[in-house]
Design an enzyme around this catalytic site. Structure first.
Site, mmCIF file in Angstrom:
data_model
loop_
_atom_site.group_PDB
_atom_site.id
_atom_site.type_symbol
_atom_site.label_atom_id
_atom_site.label_comp_id
_atom_site.label_asym_id
_atom_site.label_seq_id
_atom_site.Cartn_x
_atom_site.Cartn_y
_atom_site.Cartn_z
ATOM 1 C CB SER A 282 -6.439 -9.638 4.289
ATOM 2 O OG SER A 282 -5.675 -8.993 5.280
ATOM 3 C CE LYS B 82 -6.276 -5.162 5.034
ATOM 4 N NZ LYS B 82 -6.751 -6.488 4.857
#
Length: 185
Positions: free
Chosen positions: A39, A76
Site C-alpha cells: 500500500s 500510511k
C-alpha cells in the site's frame, strides 16, 4: 578474588544500565516497525524495516505507523489534519479548497493508463460522513492509491493509535534511506 568479583559486578551494572536505557529509548523515543503489503509503494516496500520516532505530532504528508487492530499495524501517509476538508477531484488533492501537489505519486501517475490513480471523493463519501476531519483524528492514505486500505475505507485514525512517524528505512540494506514527507519540506 575480590578484583574478579568487582569486575563481574561492574559488568552486571553496565548491562543493567544499558538495558534500562534501551527500554526508555524504545518506549519514549524510537521503535522499529515492519511494512507489510504494497500500500505504500513506491515510497516504501513490503517487508521494509523502518525506524519510527515517537517525538512530536505528525504533520501533513508524514508517513505514520498506527495500530489499526489489536494485531495489525498500518503504515500510511497523513493527508488530512483535524479540521481539514479533504477532497480529490480529477486525480488532484484539495485541502480546505487549496490544491496540493503530491510529487511522491508522480511515478505511479505516469504509469496509470486506465483512469486516475486516485478516484474522486469527498470526506462525506467516506466512512467519516463528515465535512472535516474530526478533532483528535487524522485522514491517512497509502501512496499505492489503488491498493490501499486507508481512511477512505476505515475512516479517520484516532491520534491515540498513532505509534509514530517513519523516519528511516534500515532493511534491506540496499534500500536504506531517510524517509521525508515527499514534498521537500
Amino acid at each position: 578474588m575480590v578484583k574478579v568479583e568487582n569486575e563481574v559486578w561492574e559488568w552486571i551494572k553496565a548491562l543493567f544500565i544499558g538495558l534500562i536505557i534501551a527500554i526508555i529509548v524504545r518506549t519514549f523515543f524510537f521503535t522499529p516497525s515492519l511494512v507489510e503489503g504494497a500500500s505504500m509503494n513506491p515510497t516504501l516496500h513490503d517487508q521494509n524495516r523502518v525506524i519510527v520516532t515517537k517525538i512530536g505530532e505528525p504533520q501533513r504528508f508524514d508517513i505514520v505507523v498506527f495500530q489499526a487492530t489489536e494485531e495489525k499495524k498500518y503504515v500510511k501517509r497523513v493527508i488530512g489534519l483535524p479540521g481539514d476538508r479533504v477532497e480529490y477531484k480529477d486525480d488532484i488533492l484539495y485541502i480546505n479548497g487549496q490544491r496540493y501537489d503530491e510529487p511522491y505519486l508522480a511515478t505511479y501517475k505516469k504509469e496509470v493508463i486506465d483512469g486516475p490513480l486516485t478516484y474522486s471523493f469527498t470526506l462525506q463519501e467516506t466512512p467519516l460522513r463528515s465535512e472535516v476531519v474530526p478533532e483528535g483524528h487524522l485522514f491517512v492514505m497509502g501512496d499505492n492509491r489503488r491498493n490501499s486500505m486507508d481512511s477512505r475505507h476505515i475512516g479517520a485514525i484516532p491520534m491515540e493509535t498513532i505509534i509514530g512517524t517513519t523516519r528511516l528505512v534500515y532493511w534491506p540494506l540496499k534500500e536504506i534511506k531517510i524517509v521525508d514527507n515527499g514534498i521537500g519540506e
